[in-house]
Design a protein around this motif. Sequence first.
Motif, short mmCIF file in Angstrom:
data_model
loop_
_atom_site.label_atom_id
_atom_site.label_comp_id
_atom_site.label_asym_id
_atom_site.label_seq_id
_atom_site.Cartn_x
_atom_site.Cartn_y
_atom_site.Cartn_z
N ASP A 134 0.83 -1.20 0.00
CA ASP A 134 0.00 0.00 0.00
C ASP A 134 0.87 1.26 0.00
O ASP A 134 1.17 1.84 1.04
CB ASP A 134 -0.91 -0.02 1.23
N LYS A 135 1.29 1.65 -1.22
CA LYS A 135 2.12 2.83 -1.37
C LYS A 135 1.77 3.54 -2.67
O LYS A 135 1.16 2.94 -3.56
CB LYS A 135 3.60 2.46 -1.35
N PRO A 136 2.11 4.80 -2.81
CA PRO A 136 1.75 5.55 -4.02
C PRO A 136 2.30 4.92 -5.30
O PRO A 136 3.40 4.35 -5.31
CB PRO A 136 2.37 6.93 -3.78
N GLY A 137 1.52 5.01 -6.39
CA GLY A 137 1.98 4.56 -7.71
C GLY A 137 1.61 3.15 -8.09
O GLY A 137 1.77 2.75 -9.25
N GLN A 138 1.11 2.35 -7.14
CA GLN A 138 0.81 0.96 -7.43
C GLN A 138 -0.35 0.82 -8.43
O GLN A 138 -0.28 0.05 -9.39
CB GLN A 138 0.46 0.21 -6.13
N LEU A 139 -1.42 1.56 -8.20
CA LEU A 139 -2.57 1.50 -9.10
C LEU A 139 -2.18 1.95 -10.50
O LEU A 139 -2.59 1.37 -11.51
CB LEU A 139 -3.72 2.37 -8.57
N SER A 140 -1.34 2.98 -10.57
CA SER A 140 -0.89 3.49 -11.87
C SER A 140 -0.11 2.41 -12.62
O SER A 140 -0.27 2.24 -13.82
CB SER A 140 -0.01 4.73 -11.66
N GLY A 141 0.75 1.69 -11.88
CA GLY A 141 1.53 0.63 -12.51
C GLY A 141 0.65 -0.47 -13.08
O GLY A 141 0.88 -0.96 -14.19
N VAL A 142 -0.38 -0.86 -12.31
CA VAL A 142 -1.31 -1.90 -12.77
C VAL A 142 -2.08 -1.44 -14.01
O VAL A 142 -2.17 -2.16 -15.01
CB VAL A 142 -2.29 -2.29 -11.64
N SER A 143 -2.62 -0.22 -13.95
CA SER A 143 -3.43 0.27 -15.07
C SER A 143 -2.59 0.48 -16.32
O SER A 143 -3.07 0.26 -17.44
CB SER A 143 -4.15 1.56 -14.68
N ASP A 144 -1.33 0.87 -16.17
CA ASP A 144 -0.45 1.03 -17.33
C ASP A 144 -0.25 -0.29 -18.05
O ASP A 144 -0.27 -0.35 -19.29
CB ASP A 144 0.91 1.60 -16.89
N HIS A 180 -11.69 -1.64 -7.08
CA HIS A 180 -12.07 -1.68 -5.66
C HIS A 180 -10.79 -1.88 -4.84
O HIS A 180 -10.04 -2.84 -5.06
CB HIS A 180 -13.04 -2.82 -5.38
N HIS A 181 -10.56 -0.98 -3.89
CA HIS A 181 -9.34 -0.97 -3.08
C HIS A 181 -9.69 -1.39 -1.66
O HIS A 181 -10.46 -0.72 -0.99
CB HIS A 181 -8.79 0.48 -3.12
N ASN A 182 -9.15 -2.53 -1.19
CA ASN A 182 -9.51 -3.08 0.12
C ASN A 182 -8.29 -3.10 1.03
O ASN A 182 -7.34 -3.85 0.79
CB ASN A 182 -10.09 -4.48 -0.05
N GLN A 183 -8.32 -2.31 2.11
CA GLN A 183 -7.21 -2.26 3.06
C GLN A 183 -7.52 -2.98 4.37
O GLN A 183 -6.68 -3.03 5.26
CB GLN A 183 -6.87 -0.80 3.39
N SER A 184 -8.72 -3.55 4.48
CA SER A 184 -9.17 -4.05 5.78
C SER A 184 -9.22 -5.57 5.90
O SER A 184 -9.65 -6.09 6.93
CB SER A 184 -10.57 -3.48 6.08
N ASP A 185 -8.81 -6.31 4.88
CA ASP A 185 -8.86 -7.77 4.95
C ASP A 185 -7.88 -8.26 6.01
O ASP A 185 -6.69 -7.94 5.99
CB ASP A 185 -8.52 -8.37 3.58
N THR A 186 -8.38 -9.07 6.96
CA THR A 186 -7.54 -9.54 8.07
C THR A 186 -6.52 -10.60 7.65
O THR A 186 -5.65 -10.97 8.44
CB THR A 186 -8.43 -10.12 9.19
N MET A 189 -4.32 -10.28 5.26
CA MET A 189 -3.13 -9.69 4.64
C MET A 189 -2.38 -8.82 5.65
O MET A 189 -2.89 -8.47 6.72
CB MET A 189 -3.53 -8.85 3.42
N ALA A 190 -1.13 -8.50 5.28
CA ALA A 190 -0.29 -7.66 6.15
C ALA A 190 -0.91 -6.26 6.27
O ALA A 190 -1.58 -5.78 5.36
CB ALA A 190 1.11 -7.56 5.56
N ILE A 191 -0.62 -5.62 7.40
CA ILE A 191 -1.18 -4.29 7.66
C ILE A 191 -0.75 -3.29 6.60
O ILE A 191 -1.48 -2.36 6.24
CB ILE A 191 -0.78 -3.81 9.08
N THR A 192 0.46 -3.46 6.04
CA THR A 192 0.97 -2.52 5.04
C THR A 192 0.57 -2.89 3.61
O THR A 192 1.04 -2.28 2.65
CB THR A 192 2.50 -2.45 5.12
#
Length: 401
Positions: free
Chosen positions: A332-342, A355-361, A363-366
């Motif tokens: 979870d850091k800047p630029g990841q979505l851009s890399g995927v979409s490119d 859909h961006h999910n940060q709350s799934d138990t 996976m790692a917190i980061t």
Amino acid sequence: MLTLDKIYHAAYVLKSVARKTDLIAAPGLNAESEIYLKTENLQVTGSFKVRGAYYKISQLTADEKAKGVIASSAGNHAQGVALAAQRSNIPSVICMPDGAPISKVEATKAYGAQVCLVKGAYDDAYDYACKLQKEKGYTFIHPFNDAEVIAGQGTVGLEILDQLPDVEVVLVPVGGGGLISGVAYAIKHLHPECKVYGVQAAGAPSMRDSVQKHEAITLDGVATFADGIAVKHPGDLTYELVSEYVDGIVTVTDDEIAAAVLALMERQKLVTEGAGAVSVAAAMYNKVDIKGKKTVCLLSGGNIDVNILSRVITRGLVMAGRNSTLTIELEDKPGQLSGVSDIISRCGGNVVSVHHNQSDTNMAITSCYLRVGMETRDHAQVEQIKQELAKAGFKLVANQQ
């Protein structure tokens, strides 16, 4: 008794009522076979059913007509009986499953029939119609287990042979078996070298199971959106005719049927209901050996409920690899979505949802999960996108859906 003379007589009687539907080439549906479509989806009332219903009613005595007629149907036979009764100036009562498409119910009423909705599947509507017939004295018009109804449906077989005399394979949708009984009887008597195969929905394989077990069986239940062939028990007469004249019965899944409905709309500009498209599904997915053969797929009906059409199209897009979803585990850091979409864009795909999910138990917190919906050309393009994402170090955690 069913005879060839009776089928020819039915063709004569139906001249002023039923259309001789076109037989059209469809080269894009299976590249290895010469496919033709018998377009009964363009028939009067939107299906072949008017043939058998009208011929049966035309052969009733004056006394039988005076009592009025009753039938059970998931929709297409209902419209055929209602139209035939209207043309003969006799009353009609139609018992339909309560899950029948609204469009079919309303169309039946529009032809002047009294409609009774019955809880359950077709067979439950049939049982209730039999009960009413005994109580009220109506003349029962069976949708498939009747020699004169079958003779009317057999006129489709005569037309196929007239339009394509050297046909090698005919694929026919099967519910109760009336259509394939008539078609197979006509074709096998006039062109015995031609193979005739039935196609059923995998969720309603009553005729296939009956043929395999050498007796007419009753399924505990049926589950398919192809409501026109959702029959738990085939007719005893049709079972005997299918056993004698049909070369085999195959099944197709609802996903395969949906893909066929979509292919017919896009490539042939034809709208079919689920039951009407099963023959094309069998050809597209090579359920029968048709390689190098002149093959006719019978499109039995076009009365699809518009309320489920969009869902059928969506499912067809998924089956064809045109609509796909990937789930990717990301830091979870800047630029990841851009890399995927490119990467998706470079491969020719089009992102339609994220859909961006940060709350799934799990996976790692980061970390986070990114769910991406895409429009793609086919399965090969989806695989290319997956490979390119993996090369770039992205971790796919779910298969295409």
